[in-house]
Motif scaffolding. Sequence first.
Motif, PDB file in Angstrom:
ATOM      1  N   THR A 153       9.998 -20.851  32.050  1.00 25.21           N
ATOM      2  CA  THR A 153      11.261 -21.630  32.623  1.00 25.21           C
ATOM      3  C   THR A 153      12.605 -20.806  32.188  1.00 25.21           C
ATOM      4  N   GLY A 154      13.320 -20.320  33.201  1.00 26.71           N
ATOM      5  CA  GLY A 154      14.394 -19.551  32.887  1.00 26.71           C
ATOM      6  C   GLY A 154      14.353 -18.136  32.176  1.00 26.71           C
ATOM      7  N   LEU A 155      13.007 -17.677  32.170  1.00 32.63           N
ATOM      8  CA  LEU A 155      12.851 -16.405  31.420  1.00 32.63           C
ATOM      9  C   LEU A 155      12.117 -15.282  32.605  1.00 32.63           C
ATOM     10  N   PRO A 156      11.969 -14.144  32.464  1.00 36.39           N
ATOM     11  CA  PRO A 156      11.327 -13.280  33.440  1.00 36.39           C
ATOM     12  C   PRO A 156       9.878 -13.598  33.465  1.00 36.39           C
ATOM     13  N   ARG A 157       9.346 -12.887  34.280  1.00 34.37           N
ATOM     14  CA  ARG A 157       7.544 -13.178  34.519  1.00 34.37           C
ATOM     15  C   ARG A 157       7.140 -12.324  33.752  1.00 34.37           C
ATOM     16  N   VAL A 158       5.822 -12.624  33.191  1.00 31.82           N
ATOM     17  CA  VAL A 158       5.234 -11.785  32.263  1.00 31.82           C
ATOM     18  C   VAL A 158       3.600 -11.434  32.631  1.00 31.82           C
ATOM     19  N   HIS A 159       3.159 -10.237  32.575  1.00 36.89           N
ATOM     20  CA  HIS A 159       1.848  -9.943  33.027  1.00 36.89           C
ATOM     21  C   HIS A 159       1.245  -9.545  31.630  1.00 36.89           C
ATOM     22  N   ILE A 160      -0.048 -10.022  31.772  1.00 41.14           N
ATOM     23  CA  ILE A 160      -0.781  -9.478  30.462  1.00 41.14           C
ATOM     24  C   ILE A 160      -2.270  -9.146  31.095  1.00 41.14           C
ATOM     25  N   CYS A 161      -2.556  -7.967  30.497  1.00 44.91           N
ATOM     26  CA  CYS A 161      -4.003  -7.574  30.810  1.00 44.91           C
ATOM     27  C   CYS A 161      -4.785  -6.932  29.681  1.00 44.91           C
ATOM     28  N   PHE A 162      -6.158  -7.191  29.450  1.00 42.40           N
ATOM     29  CA  PHE A 162      -6.757  -6.972  28.466  1.00 42.40           C
ATOM     30  C   PHE A 162      -7.880  -6.023  28.679  1.00 42.40           C
ATOM     31  N   PHE A 163      -7.931  -4.684  28.038  1.00 41.50           N
ATOM     32  CA  PHE A 163      -8.761  -3.644  28.232  1.00 41.50           C
ATOM     33  C   PHE A 163      -9.774  -3.460  27.056  1.00 41.50           C
ATOM     34  N   THR A 164     -11.016  -3.238  27.590  1.00 41.69           N
ATOM     35  CA  THR A 164     -12.162  -3.276  26.550  1.00 41.69           C
ATOM     36  C   THR A 164     -12.550  -1.718  26.557  1.00 41.69           C
ATOM     37  N   ALA A 165     -13.319  -1.221  25.701  1.00 40.50           N
ATOM     38  CA  ALA A 165     -13.798   0.007  25.856  1.00 40.50           C
ATOM     39  C   ALA A 165     -13.002   1.314  26.201  1.00 40.50           C
ATOM     40  N   VAL A 166     -11.512   1.447  25.515  1.00 38.12           N
ATOM     41  CA  VAL A 166     -10.809   2.085  25.917  1.00 38.12           C
ATOM     42  C   VAL A 166     -11.034   3.706  25.378  1.00 38.12           C
ATOM     43  N   GLN A 167     -11.029   4.450  26.421  1.00 43.29           N
ATOM     44  CA  GLN A 167     -11.394   5.835  26.157  1.00 43.29           C
ATOM     45  C   GLN A 167     -10.331   6.827  25.677  1.00 43.29           C
ATOM     46  N   ASN A 168      -9.056   6.617  26.261  1.00 41.73           N
ATOM     47  CA  ASN A 168      -7.645   7.362  25.829  1.00 41.73           C
ATOM     48  C   ASN A 168      -6.795   6.865  25.131  1.00 41.73           C
ATOM     49  N   ALA A 169      -7.038   6.139  24.099  1.00 41.85           N
ATOM     50  CA  ALA A 169      -5.954   5.679  23.105  1.00 41.85           C
ATOM     51  C   ALA A 169      -5.059   6.725  22.645  1.00 41.85           C
ATOM     52  N   ALA A 170      -5.801   8.017  22.207  1.00 41.67           N
ATOM     53  CA  ALA A 170      -4.819   9.013  21.667  1.00 41.67           C
ATOM     54  C   ALA A 170      -3.928   9.632  22.696  1.00 41.67           C
ATOM     55  N   ALA A 171      -4.561   9.873  23.757  1.00 46.05           N
ATOM     56  CA  ALA A 171      -3.799  10.416  24.751  1.00 46.05           C
ATOM     57  C   ALA A 171      -2.416   9.627  25.070  1.00 46.05           C
ATOM     58  N   LEU A 172      -2.859   8.290  25.261  1.00 49.88           N
ATOM     59  CA  LEU A 172      -1.728   7.466  25.710  1.00 49.88           C
ATOM     60  C   LEU A 172      -0.685   7.444  24.583  1.00 49.88           C
ATOM     61  N   ARG A 173      -1.109   7.340  23.307  1.00 47.02           N
ATOM     62  CA  ARG A 173      -0.204   7.318  22.211  1.00 47.02           C
ATOM     63  C   ARG A 173       0.797   8.438  22.285  1.00 47.02           C
ATOM     64  N   SER A 174       0.052   9.675  22.598  1.00 46.47           N
ATOM     65  CA  SER A 174       0.990  10.908  22.575  1.00 46.47           C
ATOM     66  C   SER A 174       1.877  10.974  23.706  1.00 46.47           C
ATOM     67  N   ARG A 175       1.492  10.240  24.812  1.00 48.55           N
ATOM     68  CA  ARG A 175       2.209  10.217  26.354  1.00 48.55           C
ATOM     69  C   ARG A 175       3.303   9.256  26.154  1.00 48.55           C
ATOM     70  N   LEU A 176       3.015   8.094  25.370  1.00 48.24           N
ATOM     71  CA  LEU A 176       4.297   7.422  25.120  1.00 48.24           C
ATOM     72  C   LEU A 176       5.554   7.871  24.052  1.00 48.24           C
ATOM     73  N   ILE A 177       4.882   8.696  22.998  1.00 46.36           N
ATOM     74  CA  ILE A 177       5.914   9.183  22.247  1.00 46.36           C
ATOM     75  C   ILE A 177       6.690  10.618  22.942  1.00 46.36           C
ATOM     76  N   ALA A 178       5.879  11.048  23.895  1.00 48.33           N
ATOM     77  CA  ALA A 178       6.574  12.360  24.407  1.00 48.33           C
ATOM     78  C   ALA A 178       7.569  11.769  25.369  1.00 48.33           C
ATOM     79  N   ALA A 179       7.180  10.757  26.186  1.00 52.34           N
ATOM     80  CA  ALA A 179       8.165  10.132  26.982  1.00 52.34           C
ATOM     81  C   ALA A 179       9.534   9.761  26.774  1.00 52.34           C
TER      82      ALA A 179
END
Lengths: 237, 199
Positions: free
Chosen positions: B7-33
């Motif tokens: 109510t009165g707030l923006p829409r929220v989207h949530i997704c759960f991922f299991t067996a994630v392969q590219n955590a390290a790459a994602l993290r460095s991509r975040l920092i680089a961005a």
Amino acid sequence: MSNSTLKLIESSKLIKQGAEAKIYVTTLHPNEPPILLKHRFSKKYRHAALDSSLTRARVAGEARAILRCLRSEVRVPGIRMVDAEEGVLGLELIDGKAVRQILPGGGDDDDGEFGVTHDEIMTLIGTEIAKMHLANVIHGDLTTSNMMLRRRPPNCHPPAEIVLIDFGLTSTSGLPEDKAVDLYVLERAFSSTHPDSEPLFQSVLNAYAAGSGKAWEAISRRLDEVRLRGRKRSMVG
Amino acid sequence: MQSATYTGLPRVHICFFTAVQNAAALRSRLIAAAGIDGTHGDVEREAVNFAFVDAASIVSHLHLRTAIYQALLAHSRGSLRTKTVHSEILFALNPSNNITEAIKRFGINDKTQALILVRVGNVDETVDGRAAGTLDDNAVFDRMKSLVQGRPINLEEGIEHATDWDMVKKIYKLPQISALRTCIQEVVVSSVAMKSVMS
């Protein structure tokens, strides 16, 4: 999108109104049970600046007391959301019945629906208060209306439990004096709401004594003093 | 993916991922961005404009939802303690006021296997932080799937199996021998809900 909490309240159902706050039931999250909202509305008779700082302090105080109880495994409603600016506290909705309604003189006829005797309820109350006092939480408004009896999952013994509610007047203290006054307030609440309840209250005290261990001796002595003089300390001399 | 409107707030989207392969790459991509200048930087930042939550430190669906709600409240009030509403979710989860610590404990790390992506709002903020268009819910989900090499599964079930209870006890300063999980969940959820009035 100016004020989401007020919009949330508008869409909620009012279930009780007191002098200090209004109580609503609402649903906050998808796939989660409904919650209770306690809105300390603004008091027009107070200066605006004083009003907002008092409201903020009271919401914060209530939330802290509840968390302190939870950490000591005292059964209290969990906190679901806090908006201190608006004076709103979201709490777990307890699906049960006030002890006041269960005991004779409190309104409803007891139909034994929880599967526990009155004496067992008293023992549960005494044990729960003892746990709370061991955490140095002084409830400040112990009455039979501020205790809910809730059914436990099947195959649990005992089949019901006591949940303490309304921490709006709560303080923290380790002094036997404050704990004794807390018990005295409950004793008066018992005798004024439920006729012939002396033996019942004695069961509360017995369970409290068993639950509080070494601390009981000092509190018991204090309780006798408090009974003679009343809740307020004499300011004479 | 779950999408919900408050109510009165923006829409929220949530997704759960299991067996994630590219955590390290994602993290460095975040920092680089964060460090790229110009339009290219805006595009890259929008591509990773999500909260990346390590599911190991989450005890229940309600735990995550409570943190999101308190972050949305702070966002709507203009009282964010961190730079974005997404980082505010990680901040809301942590019992202390240390932002770096919050990101370390609740954000993605190189060993993350179960990952929760959260997106607040449906607005594509590509150019200079200004709205460049609206995404529908499926477009948000597609972006999430294109980022993470992992299997999207049901949120409640995912959380239930990913929790590292010993770590949770350490983070929320609960006794190591402490008893019932339902008791731990209650303390944790309540701590997150009341963080704004903690001290």
